[in-house]
Design an enzyme around this catalytic site. Sequence first.
Site, PDB file in Angstrom:
ATOM      1  N   ARG A 106       0.827  -1.216   0.000  1.00 51.45           N
ATOM      2  CA  ARG A 106       0.000   0.000   0.000  1.00 51.45           C
ATOM      3  C   ARG A 106       0.861   1.266   0.000  1.00 51.45           C
ATOM      4  O   ARG A 106       0.443   2.292  -0.522  1.00 51.45           O
ATOM      5  CB  ARG A 106      -0.931  -0.030   1.224  1.00 51.45           C
ATOM      6  N   ILE A 165      -7.110   7.889  -0.064  1.00 53.77           N
ATOM      7  CA  ILE A 165      -7.071   6.452  -0.348  1.00 53.77           C
ATOM      8  C   ILE A 165      -8.017   5.819   0.669  1.00 53.77           C
ATOM      9  O   ILE A 165      -8.055   6.220   1.830  1.00 53.77           O
ATOM     10  CB  ILE A 165      -5.628   5.920  -0.202  1.00 53.77           C
ATOM     11  N   SER A 166      -8.804   4.841   0.243  1.00 51.16           N
ATOM     12  CA  SER A 166      -9.766   4.208   1.155  1.00 51.16           C
ATOM     13  C   SER A 166      -9.042   3.400   2.239  1.00 51.16           C
ATOM     14  O   SER A 166      -7.902   2.963   2.047  1.00 51.16           O
ATOM     15  CB  SER A 166     -10.686   3.265   0.377  1.00 51.16           C
ATOM     16  N   HIS A 167      -9.731   3.171   3.368  1.00 52.10           N
ATOM     17  CA  HIS A 167      -9.234   2.249   4.404  1.00 52.10           C
ATOM     18  C   HIS A 167      -8.912   0.893   3.751  1.00 52.10           C
ATOM     19  O   HIS A 167      -9.703   0.433   2.923  1.00 52.10           O
ATOM     20  CB  HIS A 167     -10.331   1.922   5.428  1.00 52.10           C
ATOM     21  N   PRO A 168      -7.846   0.209   4.163  1.00 50.68           N
ATOM     22  CA  PRO A 168      -7.618  -1.144   3.651  1.00 50.68           C
ATOM     23  C   PRO A 168      -8.829  -2.058   3.861  1.00 50.68           C
ATOM     24  O   PRO A 168      -9.159  -2.861   2.987  1.00 50.68           O
ATOM     25  CB  PRO A 168      -6.422  -1.644   4.463  1.00 50.68           C
TER      26      PRO A 168
END
Length: 201
Positions: free
Chosen positions: A24, A50-53
Amino acid sequence: MVEALRAKGISDEAVLSAMNEVPRHWFLDSALDSVAYDDRALPIGCEQTISHPSTVAMQSQLLCVRPTMKVLEIGTGSGYQTAVLCRMGARVFTVERQKGLFDKTSRLLREQGFRAQCFLGDGYQGLTGSYDRIIVTCGAPEVPETLMAQLKTGGIMVIPLGEGEQEMLRITKEGEQREQWKVEKFGTYSFVPMLDGRQMR
Ligand code: SAH
């Protein structure tokens, strides 16, 4: 990260191994290296995140992706979700409305060897063609008709719906008629908004 994702209910091994293999931090400013694997959204410039994993994992799992499927992604952003889908063997077509992100991310994906096709455009218009899967990674006020038309019969769309907060929906297009669209709900999320048009800066 994989153990944390399992604990959050992610069980699709294809998703877990793809997320284990795609670093990431490649998709973030190096100043964020120390927090790159935390389960949080992070800034990627142009007022986007960026979205949460765990969100990337959940959307990828809901999408039920199999190798060689044609997947249309709306909201390329950092390219992390795009890369995870590529790693899962999908043929990914991704659309971003902001030129700054489009330029930076299409170059990064190419350099890192991810063979996604990147487009600068308005996701409300989707992309010419028909797709097995469609994933929207920004909060949509309604389900765009154009995108439903570009989804193959039997296809699946995963889309966070709502303004402010969103409800994660999975829509399975069991037939052409609206009555044949199966809608399932998977909880509340907070995404940046899906905006009209393109931004050319
Ligand atoms: N999948 C990305 C999410 C980035 S945030 C990641 O994990 O990094 C959502 C992105 O959607 C932003 O980059 C935003 O610019 C983009 N976006 C918003 N509205 C859009 C639209 N109508 N068409 C295409 N992209 C859009």
